[in-house]
Scaffold this active site. Structure first.
Site, short mmCIF file in Angstrom:
data_model
loop_
_atom_site.label_atom_id
_atom_site.label_comp_id
_atom_site.label_asym_id
_atom_site.label_seq_id
_atom_site.Cartn_x
_atom_site.Cartn_y
_atom_site.Cartn_z
CD GLU A 22 -2.68 5.53 6.75
OE1 GLU A 22 -2.73 5.63 5.46
OE2 GLU A 22 -1.94 5.12 7.34
CD GLU A 37 -3.51 -2.04 7.24
OE1 GLU A 37 -2.36 -2.52 6.64
OE2 GLU A 37 -3.89 -1.19 7.13
CB SER A 51 5.48 -1.86 12.19
OG SER A 51 5.03 -0.46 12.56
N GLY A 78 2.94 -0.96 4.10
CA GLY A 78 3.09 0.48 4.08
C GLY A 78 4.65 0.66 3.79
N GLY A 79 5.18 1.14 4.71
CA GLY A 79 6.77 1.75 4.45
C GLY A 79 7.28 0.71 3.60
N GLY A 92 2.91 2.28 10.83
CA GLY A 92 3.87 3.30 10.79
C GLY A 92 4.39 3.86 11.80
CG HIS A 100 -5.59 2.09 5.21
ND1 HIS A 100 -5.36 2.89 6.21
CD2 HIS A 100 -4.84 1.26 5.21
CE1 HIS A 100 -3.95 2.67 6.60
NE2 HIS A 100 -3.81 1.63 5.96
CG ASN A 118 -1.77 1.04 1.37
OD1 ASN A 118 -1.82 2.02 0.40
ND2 ASN A 118 -2.34 1.25 2.45
CD1 TRP A 119 3.61 1.08 -2.96
CD2 TRP A 119 3.60 2.25 -4.99
NE1 TRP A 119 4.39 0.51 -3.88
CE2 TRP A 119 4.33 0.98 -5.10
CE3 TRP A 119 3.16 3.20 -5.85
CZ2 TRP A 119 4.90 0.84 -6.40
CZ3 TRP A 119 3.82 2.97 -7.05
CH2 TRP A 119 4.45 1.69 -7.47
CE LYS A 120 -0.09 3.19 4.70
NZ LYS A 120 0.05 3.23 6.34
P1 13P Z 1 3.10 0.24 7.70
O1 13P Z 1 3.73 -0.88 7.03
O2 13P Z 1 3.90 1.38 7.20
O3 13P Z 1 2.86 0.31 9.01
O4 13P Z 1 1.57 0.62 7.07
C1 13P Z 1 0.78 -0.54 7.13
C2 13P Z 1 -0.36 0.01 6.36
O5 13P Z 1 -1.06 1.11 6.83
C3 13P Z 1 -0.79 -0.97 5.23
O6 13P Z 1 -2.12 -0.40 4.76
#
Ligand code: 13P
Length: 252
Positions: free
Chosen positions: A98, A168, A214, A235-236, A174, A96, A9-11
Site C-alpha cells: 500500500e 504479501e 486474508s 490486516g483485517g 483485503g 508494504h 497491521n492495523w493500517k
Molecule cells: P489483510 O489481512 O486485511 O488481507 O491484510 C494483510 C496485510 O496487508 C497485512 O500487512
C-alpha cells in the site's frame, strides 16, 4: 531457531481510544493464556507511545507502520526512525504494497528507510509480494527477488539479524482470497533460498518469513503448518481481539 511471529497491521484504523481498548483486551487475554509465538502489533504513529507504555510488561511488542527516509529536519508531517524508537516501539513495517502503490515508495526510498530504521535500533518487517498480473504471468519469484535486492540485500550479515520478511501477495490483501498453503510455501521456500544465496544457509534458516493476505483463524493453521511459513502479518483480522487471538492460537 527462527522465531514464530504473529504480527498485526492495523493500517489506518482505530482512534487512540479505540487502539488502547483493543491493546488492553489483547494484553489481558494473552496474560492468561501465554502465546506460543512472538506477538507484535503494528499501529499508526499516534498509538506508539501510549501502547509501548501500556504493553511494556506484556508479551506484546509494538511496531510502527512506516518511518521517514530522512534523518531529521524540515520534512513537514514526517516521522523519523529515531522518533519511532523514542516511543518504545521495537519494530517498523516497511515496504508494504500500500505504501509502494499509494505513496510511491520506490526501492531506493525503502532502502533509505531500512538503513535509518536499523541505524536507530529498530527491527524491520520488510514486505514483498507480487500483483495479480505478475502472478498470472508467473513472475512472482522475480518480483520478490527484485524487491529484496532493491532494498535489503545490501545489508551486512549483522544487520540482517534484525530483518523479518513478510510475503504479501497483493491479490490476497483485503480480498478474502488467500494464497493456498502450497502456493505460499512454494514462494516462502524460494525467498529463503534467495536469503541463503546472499547470507548463507544458517542465516536463511534463522530468518522469519511471514505470510500476509486474508490470513484468518480458519486458514492460519494450514498456512503455519508449512515448513517455511513462520507466522503471519495480519490486516483485517488484527482489528478484533478474538479474531487475532484465533490466529495466535494456530501456533498451539
Ligand atoms: P489483510 O489481512 O486485511 O488481507 O491484510 C494483510 C496485510 O496487508 C497485512 O500487512
Amino acid at each position: 531457531m527462527r522465531k514464530k511471529i504473529v504480527a498485526g497491521n492495523w493500517k489506518m484504523n482505530k482512534t487512540l481510544q479505540e487502539g488502547v481498548a483493543l491493546a488492553t483486551e489483547l494484553k489481558n487475554i494473552l496474560a492468561v493464556e501465554k502465546p506460543n509465538c512472538e506477538v507484535i502489533i503494528g499501529t499508526p504513529f499516534i498509538h506508539l507511545a501510549t501502547l509501548s507504555e501500556l504493553l511494556k510488561d506484556s508479551v506484546i511488542a509494538v511496531s510502527a507502520e512506516n518511518c521517514a527516509n530522512k534523518e531529521s529536519g524540515a520534512y513537514t508531517g514526517e516521522v523519523s526512525a529515531a522518533m519511532v524508537k523514542s516511543t518504545g516501539a521495537e519494530y517498523v513495517i516497511l515496504g508494504h504494497s500500500e505504501r509502494r502503490e499509494y505513496y510511491n515508495e520506490t526501492p531506493e526510498i525503502l532502502k533509505e528507510k531500512v538503513d535509518l530504521a536499523l541505524a536507530n535500533g529498530l527491527k524491520v518487517i520488510f514486505c514483498i509480494g507480487e500483483s495479480l498480473a505478475e502472478r498470472e504471468a508467473n513472475k512472482q519469484e522475480a518480483v520478490c527477488k527484485a524487491e529484496l535486492e532493491g532494498s535489503v540485500f545490501h545489508l551486512s550479515a549483522e544487520q540482517w539479524k534484525n530483518i523479518v520478511i513478510a510475503y504479501e501477495p497483493i491479490w490476497a490483501i483485503g480480498t478474502g482470497k488467500t494464497a493456498t498453503a502450497e502456493q505460499a510455501e512454494e514462494i516462502h521456500a524460494y525467498i529463503r533460498k534467495c536469503v541463503a544465496d546472499v547470507y548463507g544457509a544458517q542465516a536463511a534458516d534463522d530468518t522469519s518469513i511471514l505470510y500476509g493476505g486474508s490470513c484468518k483463524a480458519s486458514n492460519a493453521p494450514e498456512l503455519f503448518g508449512k515448513p517455511d511459513i513462520d507466522g503471519g502479518l495480519i490486516g483485517g483480522a488484527s482489528l478484533k481481539a478474538p479474531d487475532f487471538k484465533g490466529i495466535i492460537d494456530a501456533w498451539k
